[in-house]
Design a protein around this motif. Structure first.
Motif, PDB file in Angstrom:
ATOM      1  N   GLN A 111       0.666  -1.101   0.009  1.00 24.19           N
ATOM      2  CA  GLN A 111       0.055   0.087  -0.192  1.00 24.19           C
ATOM      3  C   GLN A 111       0.798   1.271   0.022  1.00 24.19           C
ATOM      4  O   GLN A 111       0.460   2.079  -0.598  1.00 24.19           O
ATOM      5  N   ASN A 112       2.042   1.222   0.677  1.00 28.46           N
ATOM      6  CA  ASN A 112       2.878   2.440   0.967  1.00 28.46           C
ATOM      7  C   ASN A 112       4.055   1.756   0.995  1.00 28.46           C
ATOM      8  O   ASN A 112       4.516   0.722   1.262  1.00 28.46           O
ATOM      9  N   LEU A 113       5.231   2.633   0.958  1.00 28.02           N
ATOM     10  CA  LEU A 113       6.569   2.342   0.927  1.00 28.02           C
ATOM     11  C   LEU A 113       7.372   3.500   1.629  1.00 28.02           C
ATOM     12  O   LEU A 113       7.593   4.578   1.289  1.00 28.02           O
ATOM     13  N   ASP A 114       7.993   3.108   2.846  1.00 31.78           N
ATOM     14  CA  ASP A 114       8.797   3.822   3.638  1.00 31.78           C
ATOM     15  C   ASP A 114      10.119   3.454   3.157  1.00 31.78           C
ATOM     16  O   ASP A 114      10.714   2.306   3.361  1.00 31.78           O
ATOM     17  N   LEU A 115      11.043   4.400   2.650  1.00 27.09           N
ATOM     18  CA  LEU A 115      12.395   3.982   1.961  1.00 27.09           C
ATOM     19  C   LEU A 115      13.194   3.605   3.345  1.00 27.09           C
ATOM     20  O   LEU A 115      14.197   2.701   3.275  1.00 27.09           O
ATOM     21  N   GLU A 116      13.400   4.357   4.466  1.00 28.69           N
ATOM     22  CA  GLU A 116      13.882   3.763   5.554  1.00 28.69           C
ATOM     23  C   GLU A 116      13.950   2.457   5.898  1.00 28.69           C
ATOM     24  O   GLU A 116      14.685   1.729   5.995  1.00 28.69           O
ATOM     25  N   ALA A 117      12.486   1.963   5.893  1.00 32.14           N
ATOM     26  CA  ALA A 117      12.239   0.715   6.289  1.00 32.14           C
ATOM     27  C   ALA A 117      12.772  -0.164   5.185  1.00 32.14           C
ATOM     28  O   ALA A 117      13.008  -1.565   5.529  1.00 32.14           O
ATOM     29  N   PHE A 118      12.518   0.074   3.880  1.00 25.35           N
ATOM     30  CA  PHE A 118      12.900  -0.690   2.492  1.00 25.35           C
ATOM     31  C   PHE A 118      14.256  -0.992   2.665  1.00 25.35           C
ATOM     32  O   PHE A 118      14.909  -1.854   2.552  1.00 25.35           O
ATOM     33  N   ARG A 119      15.130   0.245   3.143  1.00 24.24           N
ATOM     34  CA  ARG A 119      16.564   0.301   3.337  1.00 24.24           C
ATOM     35  C   ARG A 119      16.986  -0.862   4.135  1.00 24.24           C
ATOM     36  O   ARG A 119      17.902  -1.891   3.940  1.00 24.24           O
ATOM     37  N   ALA A 120      16.289  -0.989   5.461  1.00 25.57           N
ATOM     38  CA  ALA A 120      16.751  -1.969   6.269  1.00 25.57           C
ATOM     39  C   ALA A 120      16.228  -3.076   6.160  1.00 25.57           C
ATOM     40  O   ALA A 120      16.899  -4.219   6.426  1.00 25.57           O
ATOM     41  N   GLU A 121      15.209  -3.240   5.377  1.00 24.61           N
ATOM     42  CA  GLU A 121      14.836  -4.841   4.847  1.00 24.61           C
ATOM     43  C   GLU A 121      15.573  -5.433   3.931  1.00 24.61           C
ATOM     44  O   GLU A 121      15.876  -6.610   4.029  1.00 24.61           O
TER      45      GLU A 121
END
Length: 269
Positions: free
Chosen positions: A184-194
């Motif tokens: 639904q949404n994408l947080d770049l900080e969380a995506f970087r950690a993931e």
């Protein structure tokens, strides 16, 4: 019969009422005019911002070295840039519930590893229509292999849609523990950690150009809300006009009509 003159004591309550109504009308008029002017000033600010965005888009594209050297990208937002690198296709994300020309679909985002550097930037590649029979079946998107050149605009990270009943942390999580690229949404900080990618989280790239690779790129203009501010200003100024009309009617016209009616009735006796 001649009507008896009204004494000063009898007129006093009328004067007080007149002054109170005048004061209330003046305060209301000052407030509504002030709010209307404030809405116009907000609209002017938004128009200046829109002009600034268009001016940024007309600047010559930054090259890769200039982009890599950006430390404070706010001054370069909406400016064209030309980058070379490699698509990281397995990390492609499909942002759900995005529309183009009123048709629901997905924004397709793929990390782009920049050639000759340790930086990766998230690229908003374009839009693909949803399969209305099977929501989980994604449209065919071609991703060129090897080193490619991408032209786009430097933009803020992807915007978030409101998610009813979901905490903010869950908004950026995959729908099924990473089993689906649809989000639904994408947080770049969380995506970087993931993903453990050296991903820039301060900006993204919005790819521009004609439709290609199964993607459309008729990106909507930023929603600045100009019409909303002009609409509110019209409402406030309309209320100001209504206050003036009501004040004139009830303070001057209506009493004058009553006075003439009483004079006419008295003279007819």
């Amino acid at each position: 019969m001649t009507p008896e003159p009204v004494s000063s004591a009898a007129r006093a309550p009328g004067r007080v009422r007149f002054l109170l109504v005048t004061l209330a009308a003046a305060l209301t008029l000052a407030a509504t005019v002030s709010l209307g002017r404030w809405q116009l000033s907000r609209a002017a600010q938004k128009e200046a911002l829109q002009a600034e965005i268009e001016a940024q888009k007309q600047k010559p594209p930054l090259d890769q070295a200039e982009f890599l050297a950006l430390e404070a990208p706010a001054g370069a937002l909406h400016r064209p840039v030309r980058l070379r690198g490699l698509w990281l296709t397995p990390q492609t994300v499909y942002l759900d519930n995005r529309q183009m020309h009123g048709v629901p679909g997905f924004y397709v985002l793929t990390p782009f590893a920049l050639e000759g550097s340790d930086q990766t930037v998230m690229v908003q590649r374009g839009w693909v229509q949803r399969n209305f029979n099977d929501r989980m079946q994604l449209g065919a998107v071609q991703t060129p292999p090897g080193i490619v050149e991408v032209t786009g605009l430097i933009e803020p990270p992807p915007g978030h849609l409101f998610e009813l009943g979901k905490p903010a942390a869950a908004a950026s999580a995959p729908e099924a523990q990473g089993s689906s690229p649809i989000r639904q949404n994408l947080d770049l900080e969380a995506f970087r950690a993931e993903t453990k990618l050296p991903l820039r989280t301060d900006v993204s790239l919005q790819q521009v150009g004609p439709a290609s690779e199964g993607l459309q790129r008729d990106w909507p203009a930023p929603a600045l809300g100009l019409e909303k501010h002009y609409g509110y200003a019209f409402q406030w100024f309309g209320l100001s006009a209504l206050v003036v009309i009501l004040y004139v009617w009830f303070q001057f016209i209506a009493p004058l009509r009553r006075s003439r009616r009483r004079t006419h009735d008295a003279s007819s006796l």
